[in-house]
Structure formats: structure tokens, C-alpha cells
Scaffold this motif. Sequence first.
Motif, PDB file in Angstrom:
ATOM      1  N   VAL A 274      10.040   1.410  -5.614  1.00  0.00           N
ATOM      2  CA  VAL A 274       9.569   2.450  -6.528  1.00  0.00           C
ATOM      3  C   VAL A 274      10.809   3.089  -7.161  1.00  0.00           C
ATOM      4  O   VAL A 274      11.702   3.552  -6.452  1.00  0.00           O
ATOM      5  N   VAL A 275      10.838   3.060  -8.500  1.00  0.00           N
ATOM      6  CA  VAL A 275      12.021   3.501  -9.244  1.00  0.00           C
ATOM      7  C   VAL A 275      11.744   4.879  -9.834  1.00  0.00           C
ATOM      8  O   VAL A 275      10.628   5.151 -10.287  1.00  0.00           O
ATOM      9  N   PHE A 276      12.749   5.740  -9.839  1.00  0.00           N
ATOM     10  CA  PHE A 276      12.573   7.081 -10.415  1.00  0.00           C
ATOM     11  C   PHE A 276      13.921   7.576 -10.920  1.00  0.00           C
ATOM     12  O   PHE A 276      14.969   6.990 -10.578  1.00  0.00           O
ATOM     13  N   PRO A 277      13.911   8.646 -11.736  1.00  0.00           N
ATOM     14  CA  PRO A 277      15.195   9.104 -12.280  1.00  0.00           C
ATOM     15  C   PRO A 277      16.162   9.494 -11.161  1.00  0.00           C
ATOM     16  O   PRO A 277      15.739   9.982 -10.104  1.00  0.00           O
ATOM     17  N   GLN A 278      17.431   9.279 -11.449  1.00  0.00           N
ATOM     18  CA  GLN A 278      18.499   9.547 -10.469  1.00  0.00           C
ATOM     19  C   GLN A 278      18.299  10.903  -9.790  1.00  0.00           C
ATOM     20  O   GLN A 278      18.018  11.897 -10.452  1.00  0.00           O
TER      21      GLN A 278
ATOM     22  N   ASP B 297       0.847  -1.213   0.000  1.00  0.00           N
ATOM     23  CA  ASP B 297       0.000   0.000   0.000  1.00  0.00           C
ATOM     24  C   ASP B 297       0.870   1.247   0.000  1.00  0.00           C
ATOM     25  O   ASP B 297       0.620   2.202  -0.737  1.00  0.00           O
ATOM     26  N   ASN B 298       1.903   1.225   0.834  1.00  0.00           N
ATOM     27  CA  ASN B 298       2.775   2.395   0.905  1.00  0.00           C
ATOM     28  C   ASN B 298       3.589   2.583  -0.372  1.00  0.00           C
ATOM     29  O   ASN B 298       3.884   3.709  -0.762  1.00  0.00           O
ATOM     30  N   ALA B 299       3.939   1.470  -1.024  1.00  0.00           N
ATOM     31  CA  ALA B 299       4.649   1.585  -2.300  1.00  0.00           C
ATOM     32  C   ALA B 299       3.720   2.223  -3.337  1.00  0.00           C
ATOM     33  O   ALA B 299       4.138   3.082  -4.126  1.00  0.00           O
ATOM     34  N   GLY B 300       2.440   1.821  -3.307  1.00  0.00           N
ATOM     35  CA  GLY B 300       1.448   2.428  -4.216  1.00  0.00           C
ATOM     36  C   GLY B 300       1.323   3.915  -3.929  1.00  0.00           C
ATOM     37  O   GLY B 300       1.266   4.746  -4.847  1.00  0.00           O
ATOM     38  N   TYR B 301       1.327   4.248  -2.643  1.00  0.00           N
ATOM     39  CA  TYR B 301       1.229   5.664  -2.254  1.00  0.00           C
ATOM     40  C   TYR B 301       2.443   6.434  -2.787  1.00  0.00           C
ATOM     41  O   TYR B 301       2.305   7.513  -3.379  1.00  0.00           O
ATOM     42  N   ALA B 302       3.635   5.866  -2.590  1.00  0.00           N
ATOM     43  CA  ALA B 302       4.872   6.554  -3.010  1.00  0.00           C
ATOM     44  C   ALA B 302       4.865   6.778  -4.525  1.00  0.00           C
ATOM     45  O   ALA B 302       5.181   7.875  -5.005  1.00  0.00           O
TER      46      ALA B 302
ATOM     47  N   HIS C 210       2.280  12.530  -8.980  1.00  0.00           N
ATOM     48  CA  HIS C 210       1.542  13.801  -8.802  1.00  0.00           C
ATOM     49  C   HIS C 210       2.509  14.967  -8.672  1.00  0.00           C
ATOM     50  O   HIS C 210       2.203  16.083  -9.083  1.00  0.00           O
ATOM     51  N   ALA C 211       3.663  14.687  -8.107  1.00  0.00           N
ATOM     52  CA  ALA C 211       4.653  15.756  -7.919  1.00  0.00           C
ATOM     53  C   ALA C 211       5.508  15.954  -9.174  1.00  0.00           C
ATOM     54  O   ALA C 211       6.449  16.745  -9.173  1.00  0.00           O
ATOM     55  N   GLY C 212       5.195  15.204 -10.242  1.00  0.00           N
ATOM     56  CA  GLY C 212       5.914  15.385 -11.509  1.00  0.00           C
ATOM     57  C   GLY C 212       7.181  14.539 -11.613  1.00  0.00           C
ATOM     58  O   GLY C 212       7.997  14.745 -12.510  1.00  0.00           O
ATOM     59  N   ILE C 213       7.355  13.596 -10.720  1.00  0.00           N
ATOM     60  CA  ILE C 213       8.534  12.706 -10.778  1.00  0.00           C
ATOM     61  C   ILE C 213       8.122  11.439 -11.522  1.00  0.00           C
ATOM     62  O   ILE C 213       7.092  10.834 -11.212  1.00  0.00           O
ATOM     63  N   GLU C 214       8.917  11.032 -12.510  1.00  0.00           N
ATOM     64  CA  GLU C 214       8.535   9.867 -13.334  1.00  0.00           C
ATOM     65  C   GLU C 214       8.814   8.566 -12.594  1.00  0.00           C
ATOM     66  O   GLU C 214       9.780   7.862 -12.874  1.00  0.00           O
ATOM     67  N   ALA C 215       7.963   8.276 -11.636  1.00  0.00           N
ATOM     68  CA  ALA C 215       8.159   7.073 -10.822  1.00  0.00           C
ATOM     69  C   ALA C 215       7.374   5.907 -11.412  1.00  0.00           C
ATOM     70  O   ALA C 215       6.336   6.106 -12.043  1.00  0.00           O
TER      71      ALA C 215
END
Length: 392
Positions: A341-345, A316-321, A327-332
Motif C-alpha cells: 500500500v503506497v502513500f505520500p512520504q 485482505d489486510n492490504a485492502g484493510y490498510a 478513511h483517515a484522509g491519507i491518499e493511499a
Amino acid sequence: MGGGYGDAAADPAPVQPMALSAPDKKRLQEFLDATRENTESFLGYPVSKDFAFEDLMEFLKYPLNNLGDPFSDSTWRVDSRAFEREVITFFAEHLRAPANDWWGYVTNGGTEGNLYGLYLARELLPKGIVYYSQDTHYSVAKNLHFLGMRHIMIRSQANGEIDYDDLRETLRARRDIPPIIFANIGTTMTEAKDDLKKIKGILDEMAFSQRYIHSDAALCGGMAPFMEPRPAFDFADGADSISISGHKSFGSPIPCGIVLARKCNVDRIARSISYIGNLDTTITGSRNGFTPLVLWHTIKSLGVDGLKARIDHALDNAGYAETAMRHAGIEAWRNPGAITVVFPQVAECVKQKWQLATANGQSHVICMPNVTRAQVDALIEDILANPVESKQ
Ligand SMILES: Cc1ncc(COP(=O)(O)O)c(C=O)c1O
């Protein structure tokens, strides 16, 4: 002289350690404070911190050592091998090991379990070639080097999962050589799971009669049995051995792990050692007697329902993250059923502050059961406040 054989009254007092000096005590206190702070702020490595093992503290006064095979009698009895057997039995059941045909032990961690699985494979198939994907943990190349095994790296897909077409084509060119498949059940960077049903299907398609499959389930082995849908990764799905890190999903103050293998295979390589009155089946001789108690405590105190609830919470928390970052514009993004949860460096200062593992232009947060939404929000704020373009 009493009734003894010599001057027992003159027994010299054993050497007592000195009390620590004030500066040494201060140094330890500072280290404790720093450890607390560093533990609080790490989000990037797959280690659970939500444990309490006060029940086990007294055992630190004894030289517990699970020397030798957990299932054979031993002359050495300052051990926790009865608890170790219960832990292994629990995992055998949940990893769907064949009835009466499994064996295993509590290791020092995932790397040792992988070394054991590969060692067993090499003894059974000395001419075999190991196939593993590009996203495999770095320790595996070292293990292969130790064991002197021939190996071929297979391409990974973008999500980190093995490229089944590349595997098929590579195997097709070597149909006279027994394959040893090293499958990832949760890659280090993206928690991608290689699908054992698909891999087994490819081996069947090519009619390999001699083959071996090892599951490296370092992170996911403690979670996958309790997940719906259940990933294809265990004995019933075709694995011959499975390695899990105990300090990852279960959590432990000391690194540990579990390895399980088919007993019929293990029996072919066991050696009896008279010095310990036991079998030399494990990689190391002396083995940790405390960590089996840790794993046993988690199994008993959470039970299957607690383990399931803890994993649901992490998912659930991974889904939240993932959603909050997007929503914050980070390509996660994250793989299905993953807590990573993976996102750009991210910028160097953010990476350092939250201890975020970063490779190939990607960073990740691993939503272990202890990670809170407030920490995720604070991380997002830091990422937004420190764009990568800005000079550190
Ligand atoms: C996929 C994978 N395999 C093996 C390991 C090594 O496990 P350990 O650190 O318990 O030796 C790791 C550690 O992160 C891992 O991610």
C-alpha cells in the motif's frame, strides 16, 4: 601403541573455544532484545516473520553446504541437495516450467537469481541489449555492470509498470539486435507487475526470433502462482528464467531465493569440475545447505492450501490498510492484487519507527502475512500525529 600405524594415543586434543565472557554474553543478550524489538516494528520491507523452524535447529550443528549443481552427483555429501531438488521441483511445477526442460537452484536471494538469469541471457545472446524499466530494483544496474551488458532503461507508468509504448518504440529502432527483457513481477516500491503476455506480444509483433525474457519475481514469485487472477509472469507466459526471494513471501531467518531456467539453455553453458566431482553451474561455489531445508519446511507445513490462505489473508489486510488510510484522509493506493500500500512520504520519525522504505516522495507498507490490523491502525495514528510539514 595399539594396532595403528603411529602413536594414535598421543592424538593432541582439538582446540576448544573458550566460554564467552560475561560482558560478551550481555552484549549478545542486548542484541537479541534489540532484534526482537526491531522485528516487531517493521512494516516497510517485504519480509515475512511468521515462521517457526524449531524442527531444523539441530542442523545448525553441521557444515551443510550444497556445493555445486543440485542435480548432479557430488563427492561432497554433507549437503541438503535432495531437499533442494524437492524445493526446485515444487517451484518448477507452480511456475509452469516446460516438462523435462527446467533447471534451477536455491540462491542467496533475488539478486543472485537475477544475476544468474542475466548471465545466462548474455551467454546465449552475447550481442543482446537488456531492456528494463525505471522502477527496476537498484541491484540490477550493478548486475549489468558486472556482466558488461548493453542496456536501455524504459519509462515506467505512474503505477510503476513498464510503459509498453516506450518499450515498443525503443525496440522498433533496434530490430537487428536480440532483445533481453528484464521484467518486474512486483516492483520494489509499488509492487507493479509487468505483463509478460503484453511484452511477448510486442516481441512477436516485431518478429524477433532471438530474444530472452527474465522475470524478476523477488516478492511476487512465491505468491503469484496461488493468486486469482493469476498474473502473467511465468514460463507458460513466456519467461526463460525466473528469480524469487525466499525470505520475502515464504519467510526465512537467512536470506535465500530460487532461480529457475530452461534446461536446454543451461546445458549450453555448464562446465564440469573434477575437484568437486560435479558441474559448475551455480554463481557461487559453496552454497547454503540450511536454507533449502527452510523452504522445504514451509512447503511441507503449509502445503498449497496453506500458502493460498496465507496470501488471501495478506491481501485482505492490504485492502484493510488501503481503506483505513483513505478513511483517515491519507491518499493511499495499491496496484491490483498487491499487498503493498503506497502513500505520500511520511515524517522522518514515522519512517524510522516503522522502518518504512521511502523514495520519490512515496512511502509504503507491505502487508506481509504477519502484519496485523492493529499495527496498521497504530501506523495511521502516527502518520496523523506527525504531519510532514511539521519540523522533525
Ligand atoms: C523487485 C526486486 N528485485 C530484486 C530484489 C533483490 O532481492 P534480494 O534482496 O533477495 O537480493 C528486490 C528486493 O527488495 C526487489 O524488490
